[in-house]
Design a protein around this motif. Structure first.
Motif, PDB file in Angstrom:
ATOM      1  N   GLU A  57      16.307   6.783   2.490  1.00 45.34           N
ATOM      2  CA  GLU A  57      15.200   5.888   2.818  1.00 45.34           C
ATOM      3  C   GLU A  57      15.579   4.948   3.953  1.00 45.34           C
ATOM      4  O   GLU A  57      16.736   4.635   4.168  1.00 45.34           O
ATOM      5  N   GLY A  58      14.556   4.544   4.673  1.00 43.97           N
ATOM      6  CA  GLY A  58      14.722   3.639   5.800  1.00 43.97           C
ATOM      7  C   GLY A  58      13.414   2.935   6.093  1.00 43.97           C
ATOM      8  O   GLY A  58      12.363   3.301   5.567  1.00 43.97           O
ATOM      9  N   SER A  59      13.484   1.917   6.916  1.00 47.64           N
ATOM     10  CA  SER A  59      12.296   1.135   7.259  1.00 47.64           C
ATOM     11  C   SER A  59      11.983   1.257   8.739  1.00 47.64           C
ATOM     12  O   SER A  59      12.878   1.317   9.575  1.00 47.64           O
ATOM     13  N   LEU A  60      10.696   1.270   9.027  1.00 43.95           N
ATOM     14  CA  LEU A  60      10.184   1.246  10.389  1.00 43.95           C
ATOM     15  C   LEU A  60       9.259   0.044  10.498  1.00 43.95           C
ATOM     16  O   LEU A  60       8.519  -0.254   9.569  1.00 43.95           O
ATOM     17  N   ILE A  86       4.011  -4.761  10.487  1.00 44.66           N
ATOM     18  CA  ILE A  86       3.843  -3.876   9.349  1.00 44.66           C
ATOM     19  C   ILE A  86       5.189  -3.205   9.103  1.00 44.66           C
ATOM     20  O   ILE A  86       5.756  -2.594  10.005  1.00 44.66           O
ATOM     21  N   SER A  87       5.695  -3.330   7.899  1.00 42.48           N
ATOM     22  CA  SER A  87       6.939  -2.671   7.521  1.00 42.48           C
ATOM     23  C   SER A  87       6.594  -1.422   6.725  1.00 42.48           C
ATOM     24  O   SER A  87       5.906  -1.500   5.704  1.00 42.48           O
ATOM     25  N   LEU A  88       7.051  -0.282   7.215  1.00 45.55           N
ATOM     26  CA  LEU A  88       6.847   0.990   6.526  1.00 45.55           C
ATOM     27  C   LEU A  88       8.175   1.403   5.913  1.00 45.55           C
ATOM     28  O   LEU A  88       9.145   1.660   6.630  1.00 45.55           O
ATOM     29  N   ARG A  89       8.244   1.442   4.593  1.00 50.86           N
ATOM     30  CA  ARG A  89       9.434   1.900   3.888  1.00 50.86           C
ATOM     31  C   ARG A  89       9.228   3.378   3.607  1.00 50.86           C
ATOM     32  O   ARG A  89       8.290   3.772   2.895  1.00 50.86           O
ATOM     33  N   VAL A  90      10.061   4.222   4.198  1.00 47.72           N
ATOM     34  CA  VAL A  90       9.919   5.669   4.101  1.00 47.72           C
ATOM     35  C   VAL A  90      11.034   6.217   3.216  1.00 47.72           C
ATOM     36  O   VAL A  90      12.207   5.914   3.429  1.00 47.72           O
ATOM     37  N   LYS A  91      10.635   7.015   2.233  1.00 50.09           N
ATOM     38  CA  LYS A  91      11.603   7.634   1.328  1.00 50.09           C
ATOM     39  C   LYS A  91      11.434   9.143   1.384  1.00 50.09           C
ATOM     40  O   LYS A  91      10.324   9.652   1.260  1.00 50.09           O
ATOM     41  N   LEU A  92      12.543   9.824   1.596  1.00 45.75           N
ATOM     42  CA  LEU A  92      12.573  11.274   1.556  1.00 45.75           C
ATOM     43  C   LEU A  92      13.459  11.686   0.388  1.00 45.75           C
ATOM     44  O   LEU A  92      14.452  11.011   0.098  1.00 45.75           O
ATOM     45  N   HIS A  98       8.385  14.458  -2.249  1.00 49.13           N
ATOM     46  CA  HIS A  98       9.377  14.630  -1.188  1.00 49.13           C
ATOM     47  C   HIS A  98       9.245  13.579  -0.092  1.00 49.13           C
ATOM     48  O   HIS A  98      10.206  13.286   0.613  1.00 49.13           O
ATOM     49  N   LEU A  99       8.047  13.036   0.070  1.00 53.00           N
ATOM     50  CA  LEU A  99       7.780  11.991   1.063  1.00 53.00           C
ATOM     51  C   LEU A  99       6.997  10.877   0.393  1.00 53.00           C
ATOM     52  O   LEU A  99       5.988  11.136  -0.262  1.00 53.00           O
ATOM     53  N   ALA A 100       7.478   9.649   0.549  1.00 53.87           N
ATOM     54  CA  ALA A 100       6.752   8.477   0.058  1.00 53.87           C
ATOM     55  C   ALA A 100       6.815   7.400   1.130  1.00 53.87           C
ATOM     56  O   ALA A 100       7.849   7.205   1.765  1.00 53.87           O
ATOM     57  N   LYS A 159       0.894  -1.157   0.000  1.00 54.63           N
ATOM     58  CA  LYS A 159       0.000   0.000   0.000  1.00 54.63           C
ATOM     59  C   LYS A 159       0.934   1.209   0.000  1.00 54.63           C
ATOM     60  O   LYS A 159       1.862   1.267   0.796  1.00 54.63           O
ATOM     61  N   LYS A 160       0.692   2.154  -0.920  1.00 61.63           N
ATOM     62  CA  LYS A 160       1.625   3.267  -1.105  1.00 61.63           C
ATOM     63  C   LYS A 160       0.938   4.618  -1.008  1.00 61.63           C
ATOM     64  O   LYS A 160      -0.222   4.756  -1.381  1.00 61.63           O
ATOM     65  N   MET A 161       1.705   5.600  -0.562  1.00 60.49           N
ATOM     66  CA  MET A 161       1.254   6.991  -0.512  1.00 60.49           C
ATOM     67  C   MET A 161       2.470   7.870  -0.784  1.00 60.49           C
ATOM     68  O   MET A 161       3.568   7.584  -0.311  1.00 60.49           O
ATOM     69  N   GLU A 162       2.255   8.946  -1.553  1.00 56.26           N
ATOM     70  CA  GLU A 162       3.354   9.857  -1.880  1.00 56.26           C
ATOM     71  C   GLU A 162       2.841  11.286  -1.869  1.00 56.26           C
ATOM     72  O   GLU A 162       1.719  11.563  -2.303  1.00 56.26           O
ATOM     73  N   SER A 163       3.659  12.199  -1.381  1.00 55.09           N
ATOM     74  CA  SER A 163       3.280  13.610  -1.372  1.00 55.09           C
ATOM     75  C   SER A 163       3.258  14.164  -2.796  1.00 55.09           C
ATOM     76  O   SER A 163       3.808  13.565  -3.729  1.00 55.09           O
ATOM     77  N   LEU A 164       2.641  15.306  -2.952  1.00 56.82           N
ATOM     78  CA  LEU A 164       2.420  15.923  -4.257  1.00 56.82           C
ATOM     79  C   LEU A 164       3.694  15.990  -5.098  1.00 56.82           C
ATOM     80  O   LEU A 164       3.697  15.621  -6.264  1.00 56.82           O
ATOM     81  N   GLU A 165       4.773  16.467  -4.525  1.00 58.51           N
ATOM     82  CA  GLU A 165       6.016  16.650  -5.272  1.00 58.51           C
ATOM     83  C   GLU A 165       7.022  15.537  -5.028  1.00 58.51           C
ATOM     84  O   GLU A 165       8.186  15.657  -5.410  1.00 58.51           O
TER      85      GLU A 165
END
Length: 140
Positions: A118-121, A99-105, A86-88, A78-84
């Protein structure tokens, strides 16, 4: 009207990693009205932060609400990304309630550099309802 900045935070259950979002998200944004918030990610040995612009911040609430509604797990991402971009955030689940959250800045600084981090929580399925509530309070 003086509005205090709010904080939305996700802490990893398996290490000292965390995602912190700070800002004031106005309610009732329509069309192309937007807002900024500051995002930082700590995932040993990484530490990065970026300013995010969003025109429909309530979509982040819907993303976390969807995770909570499917707390028993799901297949794929399941994915979500900011408009530009900068955050995914992408979320996957396993059969054990993790639940593994892969965060990309990322940031593009005109005339200089384009960087990505990027990192995982890891969070537990039992945390999802609280996270959804916290997201609703922060993002509307």
């Amino acid at each position: 009207m003086n509005m205090e900045a709010a904080v939305f935070e996700i802490r990893s259950t398996d290490d000292d990693g965390k995602l912190t979002i700070v800002g004031t998200v106005p309610r009732g944004l329509t069309g192309y009205d937007g807002c900024h918030f500051d995002v930082s990610l700590v995932s040993t040995p990484l530490s990065a932060s970026v300013r995010v612009y969003e025109i429909q911040p309530q979509n982040w609430s819907a993303f976390f609400q969807d995770l909570a509604a499917n707390w028993k797990g799901w297949s794929g991402e399941k994915k979500m990304e900011s408009l530009e971009g900068h955050l995914a955030v992408s979320a996957t689940s396993d059969a054990l309630g993790h639940i593994s959250l892969r965060v990309k800045l990322r940031d593009i600084i005109p005339g200089t550099a384009d960087w990505r981090a990027e990192g995982s929580l890891i969070v537990e399925a039992g945390q999802l309802e609280r996270l959804a509530g916290d997201a609703r309070k922060f993002f509307g």
